[in-house]
Design an enzyme around this catalytic site. Structure first.
Site, PDB file in Angstrom:
ATOM      1  N   HIS A  47      68.582  68.669  88.975  1.00  0.00           N
ATOM      2  CA  HIS A  47      68.326  69.758  87.856  1.00  0.00           C
ATOM      3  C   HIS A  47      69.430  69.558  87.081  1.00  0.00           C
ATOM      4  O   HIS A  47      70.340  70.452  86.897  1.00  0.00           O
ATOM      5  CB  HIS A  47      68.391  71.122  88.548  1.00  0.00           C
TER       6      HIS A  47
ATOM      7  N   ASP B  40      71.876  74.087  89.610  1.00  0.00           N
ATOM      8  CA  ASP B  40      71.139  74.121  88.153  1.00  0.00           C
ATOM      9  C   ASP B  40      72.102  74.064  87.094  1.00  0.00           C
ATOM     10  O   ASP B  40      71.800  74.917  86.087  1.00  0.00           O
ATOM     11  CB  ASP B  40      69.862  75.040  88.324  1.00  0.00           C
TER      12      ASP B  40
ATOM     13  N   GLU C 277      60.173  69.727  88.204  1.00  0.00           N
ATOM     14  CA  GLU C 277      60.784  70.912  87.780  1.00  0.00           C
ATOM     15  C   GLU C 277      62.098  70.364  87.059  1.00  0.00           C
ATOM     16  O   GLU C 277      62.391  69.074  86.983  1.00  0.00           O
ATOM     17  CB  GLU C 277      61.176  71.834  88.685  1.00  0.00           C
TER      18      GLU C 277
ATOM     19  N   ARG D 113      75.430  73.739  96.672  1.00  0.00           N
ATOM     20  CA  ARG D 113      75.090  72.807  95.372  1.00  0.00           C
ATOM     21  C   ARG D 113      76.130  72.985  94.540  1.00  0.00           C
ATOM     22  O   ARG D 113      76.179  73.909  93.762  1.00  0.00           O
ATOM     23  CB  ARG D 113      73.708  73.102  95.131  1.00  0.00           C
TER      24      ARG D 113
ATOM     25  N   ASN E 282      53.114  72.844  94.167  1.00  0.00           N
ATOM     26  CA  ASN E 282      54.078  73.799  93.684  1.00  0.00           C
ATOM     27  C   ASN E 282      54.371  73.736  92.054  1.00  0.00           C
ATOM     28  O   ASN E 282      54.308  75.066  91.483  1.00  0.00           O
ATOM     29  CB  ASN E 282      55.577  73.751  94.324  1.00  0.00           C
TER      30      ASN E 282
END
Length: 325
Positions: free
Chosen positions: A260, A16, A196, A293, A159
């Site tokens: 993200h 992120d 998101e 990640r 979600n």
């Protein structure tokens, strides 16, 4: 500068990623750490240098209560002479049922350098519901400040959807909140129904919002919303969604689940997308607890009709690919 000049990953084990280039020419960086227990900031005069920059801990989670678990997706913004960090946090529970119980919070620092000074908790950003909420970003447009975030509507299956609202100050929403995207295409609902990780990009009379969709494994990918800069940004009809992902897994380049993201510019002024992904497809256990990640960066271009062209996530540098954890 071309894409090959970034030695990817630029920062290891940081998901992120958020990069902001300030007026002092430093790139400021923050991201989710694998332990999900703190917020770090680092800076460098080059994007590539962020990997070697020394991180400073701005804030740590509490032992109990609503700010005690799963500290996710911090963003660092400079607003009217102060620094702000937007992040999400959950409360400690004995089961994984608390995993998706996040709320959104804000920290403030009036120091010239956000690696120094004191971070003050400004509290929770209150929305229409007390429900799962995360991944907030903020931007200014024509004198108004807007807040874009992901949240669970108790009456909508899935979600999270994307919402926008005006702000009365950097930690308070003002007026109605508007849903501008909900998971609807097949590529948005794999594993989880998710929209998101919004990031805002302005160019050519349009406002673009990239976002991420589906589960956080190799299905994770990016979509794109756009609106005319003259439109009412609080009107859902002002926003149109790309029917296909704009950035996704590249098997041939060994890059899986890109998303993200944030946007910045290179040292030469070119547009850069900063994102995370993995360099392998098969994950043991829950993808959220796989630490690999990594943060990557690459330049991108624009089409003749004014659309961003992100291309494919580029391969890791040859020596980096061999360092898979």
């Amino acid at each position: 500068m071309n894409q090959k000049e970034y030695h990817n990953p630029i920062v290891w084990q940081r998901a992120d990623p958020w990069v902001y280039k300030h007026s002092d020419n430093y790139y400021y960086f923050t991201a989710s750490v694998p332990e999900y227990d703190r917020i770090e900031i680092r800076r460098s005069l080059t994007l590539q240098g962020l990997g070697e920059a020394q991180p400073v801990v701005a804030w740590r989670k509490y032992e109990s209560g609503p700010l005690s678990a799963n500290i996710w997706a911090p963003e660092l913004h400079y607003i009217e002479g102060k620094w702000y960090i937007y992040f999400a946090a959950a409360r400690t529970t004995e089961t994984k049922e608390g995993l998706f119980d996040h709320r959104m919070y804000v920290l403030e620092n009036d120091s010239a350098n956000p690696l120094e000074g004191h971070w003050v908790e400004k509290g929770q950003v209150r929305t229409k519901w007390e429900s799962f909420a995360l991944d907030a970003t903020t931007f200014e447009h024509r004198g108004a400040r807007y807040y874009v975030w992901a949240q669970k509507d108790p009456d909508i299956e899935g979600n999270s959807n994307l919402y926008i609202s005006r702000m009365s100050n950097p930690w308070t929403l003002a007026g109605e909140q508007t849903m501008i995207s909900t998971p609807e295409y097949p590529w948005e609902v794999i594993g989880f129904k998710v929209n998101e990780g919004a990031a805002v990009l302005k160019r050519g009379g349009r406002i673009f919002i990239s976002y991420s969709a589906s589960a956080t494994d190799h299905h994770y990918c990016m979509g794109l919303l756009q609106a005319d800069e003259n439109a009412d940004l609080l009107d859902p009809a002002s926003w149109t969604k790309s029917a296909e992902p704009v950035f996704q897994t590249s098997e041939e380049n060994g890059q899986y689940g890109p998303g993200h993201n944030s946007f910045t510019v290179s040292e030469d002024g070119e547009d850069v997308i900063v994102y995370h992904d993995r360099n392998y497809k098969d994950i043991s256990g829950d993808p959220l607890y796989d630490p690999n990640r990594h943060t990557r960066a690459q330049t991108f271009t624009w089409s003749k009709d004014g659309m961003p062209i992100f291309g494919k996530p580029v391969p890791d540098a040859s020596d980096a690919a061999a360092m898979k954890d």
